[in-house]
Write an enzyme that holds these catalytic residues in place. Structure first.
Site, PDB file in Angstrom:
ATOM      1  N   SER A   1       5.805  -6.408  15.295  1.00  0.00           N
ATOM      2  CA  SER A   1       5.040  -5.221  14.958  1.00  0.00           C
ATOM      3  C   SER A   1       3.806  -5.200  16.033  1.00  0.00           C
ATOM      4  O   SER A   1       3.233  -4.257  16.102  1.00  0.00           O
ATOM      5  CB  SER A   1       4.203  -5.578  13.514  1.00  0.00           C
ATOM      6  OG  SER A   1       3.403  -6.643  13.862  1.00  0.00           O
ATOM      7  N   LYS A   2       4.191  -5.665  17.182  1.00  0.00           N
ATOM      8  CA  LYS A   2       3.387  -5.662  18.593  1.00  0.00           C
ATOM      9  C   LYS A   2       3.717  -4.382  19.347  1.00  0.00           C
ATOM     10  O   LYS A   2       4.912  -4.048  19.099  1.00  0.00           O
ATOM     11  CB  LYS A   2       2.986  -6.713  19.192  1.00  0.00           C
ATOM     12  CG  LYS A   2       2.885  -8.183  18.005  1.00  0.00           C
ATOM     13  CD  LYS A   2       1.734  -8.105  17.344  1.00  0.00           C
ATOM     14  CE  LYS A   2       1.721  -9.328  16.418  1.00  0.00           C
ATOM     15  NZ  LYS A   2       0.540  -9.311  15.769  1.00  0.00           N
ATOM     16  N   THR A   3       3.060  -4.263  20.272  1.00  0.00           N
ATOM     17  CA  THR A   3       3.323  -3.030  21.364  1.00  0.00           C
ATOM     18  C   THR A   3       4.598  -3.196  22.001  1.00  0.00           C
ATOM     19  O   THR A   3       5.371  -2.277  21.973  1.00  0.00           O
ATOM     20  CB  THR A   3       2.288  -2.845  22.405  1.00  0.00           C
ATOM     21  OG1 THR A   3       1.126  -2.926  21.347  1.00  0.00           O
ATOM     22  CG2 THR A   3       2.260  -1.545  23.011  1.00  0.00           C
TER      23      THR A   3
END
Ligand SMILES: *Cc1c(COP(=O)(O)O)cnc(C)c1O
Length: 436
Positions: free
Chosen positions: A211-213
């Site tokens: 879910s991170k960049t």
């Protein structure tokens, strides 16, 4: 018999049956790094598999993990970057490197992923929960109030790509002789006053979870400028680091004569490294369009009634993952979010009664209940702990208040100047209808 057909005007809210300001499919809604996975990641992973060099030290010369670390250090300006298999592992490793353990308190914000507090507990230390302020990041004034003789470190968390008020945090740390371990899991690519988040404190941690960049499915990074902290982190993440070091001139120099310690099993695999290295090259290309979209939408909606964009400690440095508004009260926030959602905008509130969001301290069950990991691994009842921290679900009223009034419009890298007027139009339409 004539049927009554109500006349729909363009201004009529979609929630009341009017036309949507953002027609179905008009704005791309994608996730960040995970939706940028493509042929480059495939090629890098296949390269690892074909060479059968899935473990970092098998082919140290061509290691993707090593290339990722070098690239990460270069991008952040950190002297050292250590890749690991998760963000939680990065936090545990950083705290261990810093010498945090039983008897110590670490101040964490009441709004962060529960892993920030879990890492403190896993190190044997006691998390102390501080308020956030109207920036969604830790409130320096409350940090000052929570410092005790037991405090060893502050863990500011750059939530939702928003840099914490690092000037105030570092000032407090210097005054009180504390360490600062930044949790930059949600702010990869961000900066505070020109310095990459994660590199301002003594140690910084990042996550590459899906879910991170940018992502490698799972993954993490520890950065630091301090050779001794780096050496301890490197040994702390891998039980055999002092043996592998001989395979790497770089590590051999970095580890120097720092005494060898027992480590965990937090190594990054070459499969992860291949994806992480490829995604690192895409970071700017993800953040820049979001910053641009945010600027365009804020410009187009400036002065719209009833809406105040939330304060950002350094607007230049934020990752612009979202546009956040602080509404008058929780009901208004819910109503605004629901109405805007009906117009076709990806938007939500943060704190909803009944949804146990693990990012909000009140749902951190094992923390609030001081649950020991084993009967003897118990930070709160350890005889070395001289403090007396108390928790309760309503201990940070300001945090709950801010979170219940926050409405967050999610941005992504595929939003261009073709889409931002639609989103801005929807925000204007709803604000005029509800608060005009
Ligand atoms: C994701 C995240 C973590 C943990 O990272 P993992 O890679 O999932 O272990 C820690 N802190 C914050 C703020 C996060 O968002």
């Amino acid at each position: 018999m004539a049927t009554q057909t109500p006349t729909r005007t363009r201004e009529e809210l979609a929630i009341d049956g009017g036309p949507r300001a953002v027609p179905q499919g008009a704005v791309p809604y994608v996730r960040h790094g995970v939706d940028e996975i493509g042929s480059a990641e495939e090629a890098a992973v296949l390269d690892v598999l074909r060479r059968k060099a899935v473990f970092r030290w098998q082919d140290a010369e061509q290691s993707y993990v090593a290339k990722f670390e070098a690239g990460f250090a270069q991008r952040t300006g950190a002297r050292f970057a250590l890749a690991l298999n998760s963000g939680t592992g990065a936090l545990i490793t950083a705290l261990t490197a810093a010498g945090i353990g039983p008897g110590d308190e670490v101040i964490v914000p009441g709004y962060t992923f529960i892993a920030s507090a879990a890492a403190v507990i896993l190190c044997g230390a006691v998390p102390v929960i501080a308020e956030i302020d109207d920036t969604l990041t830790i409130d320096p004034d409350d940090v000052a109030k929570k410092i005790t003789p037991q405090t060893r470190a502050i863990m500011p968390v750059h939530m939702r790509g928003i840099p914490s008020q690092m000037d105030r945090i570092m000032e407090l740390a210097t005054t009180h002789g504390l360490l600062v371990v930044e949790d930059s899991a949600q702010c990869n690519g961000g900066a505070f006053r020109g310095r990459a988040t994660g590199t301002i404190g003594h140690l910084g941690c990042f996550s590459l979870q899906a879910s991170k960049t940018i992502t490698a499915g799972e993954g993490g990074v520890v950065v630091t400028d301090d050779p001794k902290l780096y050496a301890r982190a490197a040994m702390g993440h891998d039980s055999a680091m002092s043996f592998w070091r001989k395979l790497s001139a770089e590590h051999d120099v970095a580890l120097g004569d720092v005494p060898s310690i027992a480590g965990s099993g937090f190594r990054m695999s070459e499969l992860q490294g291949a994806v992480a290295y490829t995604q690192l090259g895409k970071l700017e290309g993800i953040i820049t369009p979001m910053r641009e979209a945010k600027r365009e939408i804020l410009e187009a909606t400036a002065g719209v009634p009833g809406l105040r964009p939330m304060r950002v400690p350094d607007p230049e440095g934020e990752c612009a993952l979202s546009i956040n508004y602080l509404l008058e009260n929780a009901e208004e926030a819910q109503r605004f979010a629901k109405t805007l959602q009906a117009e076709g905008v990806r938007v939500g509130t943060i704190h909803n009664e009944g949804f146990p969001d693990r990012h909000i301290y009140r749902y951190w069950d094992y923390v609030l209940n001081k649950v020991p990991i084993t009967p003897t691994r118990d930070p709160w009842r350890d005889p070395r702990y001289k403090g007396k921290v108390e928790y309760s679900p309503d201990m940070c009223p300001r945090t709950l208040d801010v979170l219940s009034r926050t409405v967050s419009v999610t941005l992504n890298q595929r939003m261009t100047e073709e889409h931002t007027p639609l989103i801005a139009g929807a925000i204007q339409k709803v604000a005029h209808a509800l608060f005009g």
